[in-house]
Design an enzyme around this catalytic site. Structure first.
Site, PDB file in Angstrom:
ATOM      1  CD  GLU A 144      -4.961  -5.172   4.049  1.00  0.00           C
ATOM      2  OE1 GLU A 144      -5.465  -4.880   3.994  1.00  0.00           O
ATOM      3  OE2 GLU A 144      -3.226  -5.126   4.187  1.00  0.00           O
ATOM      4  CD  GLU A 174      -3.226  -1.074   2.079  1.00  0.00           C
ATOM      5  OE1 GLU A 174      -3.316   0.164   3.046  1.00  0.00           O
ATOM      6  OE2 GLU A 174      -4.347  -1.352   2.174  1.00  0.00           O
TER       7      GLU A 174
END
EC number: 3.2.1.85
Length: 470
Positions: free
Chosen positions: A378, A164
């Protein structure tokens, strides 16, 4: 929301779950571990401390066994850089190396495939003090660390370099929830992202030059941005938001350069905020060489945003309490987040919009046809949950089941439309420490009583266990 049920998964489709070292391990002063940026920052600024968190450092065998017993075939986890190199310029820590070997061997013993991230929001403190990803010398340090792990942990066949990128840079330099706690520094945020994309590219090249067996890629948290209505200025704002949060990263990863369209809109945002970033000579050549060598891609998805034009003072309010309506985001020339009637939200103001996941997967397929296999690394939702009264009580988290089912349905629908997506990872395996929310934001399939570290089964874990295979 449509009424649907996911009862079966394709035989070859991986169903997994995810964790991150600093959020679950605890043991922050054990076996020679060094200091990372959160150790100092939380001690000075937060009422919450990540010790013992979920005590995974000592309970990994129990948690991995729980995953296997409930039908989870893969586990995404990360390595703590400062466990491996307590001094990022020093020697490797043998105790940490042995620890991670034991964790990975436990995964394999239980037939759970380890997917391992090298960096998950947890830069060494020394790296932070020297500019973190803004300092290009730290890219060299990261490659040294990556090289060591690639060569040492040969039992791992699935590697992610950095998790991320935008979430990290935005937390550090836009919202200020992450150390070093800067606010609305667009130059820093975009420069850090570019430097991380470069670091990722160099790590991919290193992986292949070493002849490592397995797959390698990076993870982006993608958030589609939709105009709140059909007005031209709101359509443009949504376009700029998309470039900032998604297209900039996808171009850098899959193309190895930034398209003219991406640079045009990015520069519009930067100029409006008196900001800029630098692409040094040779950067794009490295990124172009690495782009076709990505052999998997991790996509994290939680929410989409609805955008309205905004021109004014930059403002952001972060919901750290779980009381609805506390968050806001306004960035000059980029846009303002607004709520769309009919779209439900979590207690932390995150839009629940499975269609955004489907749209983004189809978009990657269409705009970046050269992309490698995708894993949704995720996806999940946080709930406020309390310890059950009975030792063997099952926690009813039907809202989580509904959330997972809606999003998993969209993944399978995208797969049917030709998207090469081969796995879905639920965030998270167990309840764990949250970077900015402490311990009241629970994502796990298994409830953790943080006082006793006892695990309680949630209904969602049983639902996962009950999924069949076609």
């Amino acid at each position: 929301m449509e009424n649907l049920q996911v009862k079966a998964l394709p035989k070859e489709f991986l169903l997994g779950t995810a964790t991150a070292a600093y959020q679950v391990e605890g043991a922050t002063r054990v076996d020679g571990k060094g200091i990372n940026m959160w150790d100092v920052y939380l001690q000075e600024n937060s009422p919450f401390l990540p010790d013992p968190a979920s005590d995974f450092y000592y309970r990994y065998e129990e948690d991995i066994a729980l995953a296997a017993e409930h039908g989870l075939q893969a586990l995404r986890l990360s390595i703590s850089w400062v466990r491996i190199f307590p001094d990022i310029d020093g020697d490797a820590n043998v105790l940490a190396v042995h620890y991670y070997h034991r964790v990975f061997q436990s995964c394999l013993k239980h037939n759970v495939i380890p997917f391992v991230s090298l960096h998950h929001f947890d830069s060494p403190q020394k790296m932070l003090e020297t500019g973190d990803w803004l300092n290009r010398e730290n890219i060299d340090r990261f490659i040294r660390y990556a090289r060591f792990c690639f060569q040492e942990f040969t039992e791992v066949k699935h590697w992610f370099t950095i998790n991320e990128l935008m979430s990290l840079a935005a937390g550090q330099y836009i919202g200020g929830q992450f150390p070093p706690n800067h606010h609305f520094q667009l130059s820093e945020a975009i420069q850090a992202n570019h430097n991380m994309l470069l670091a990722h590219a160099l790590a991919v090249l290193e992986f292949h030059q070493l002849g490592i067996e397995g797959k390698v890629g990076c993870i982006h948290a993608l958030k589609p941005g939709y105009p709140i209505d059909g007005q031209k200025e709101n359509i443009l704002a949504a376009k700029r938001y998309d470039v900032y949060n998604n297209k900039f990263l996808l171009d850098g990863t899959f193309l190895g350069y930034y398209s003219e369209d991406t640079l045009f809109h990015l520069n519009q945002i930067l100029e409006a905020n008196n900001s800029s970033f630098i692409i040094e000579d040779g950067d794009l050549e490295i990124m172009k060489r690495a782009a076709p060598l990505n052999t998997m891609f991790g996509m994290n998805y939680y929410r989409s945003e609805f955008i309205r034009e905004y021109k004014g003072e930059n403002r952001q309010e972060f919901n750290s309490t779980g009381i609805k309506g506390q968050s806001s985001f306004k960035l000059n020339a980029l846009g303002e987040f607004v709520k769309k009637p009919g779209i439900p939200t979590t207690d932390w103001d995150w839009n629940i919009y499975p269609q955004g996941l489907f749209d983004m997967l189809l978009r990657i397929k269409e705009e970046y046809p050269q992309h490698p296999v995708i894993y949704l690394t995720e996806n999940g939702t946080a709930l406020k949950e309390v310890k059950p009264e009975g030792e063997n009580d099952i926690i009813d988290d039907s809202k989580r089941i509904r959330y997972i089912e809606q999003h998993l349905h969209k993944v399978l629908e995208a797969r049917d439309r030709g998207v090469n997506i081969q796995g879905y990872f639920i965030w998270s395996l167990q309840d764990q420490f949250s970077w900015a929310n402490g311990y009241n934001k629970r994502y796990g399939l298994f409830f953790v009583d943080y006082e006793t570290q006892k695990r309680y089964i949630k209904k969602s874990a049983l639902w996962v266990k009950g999924l069949k295979r076609n």
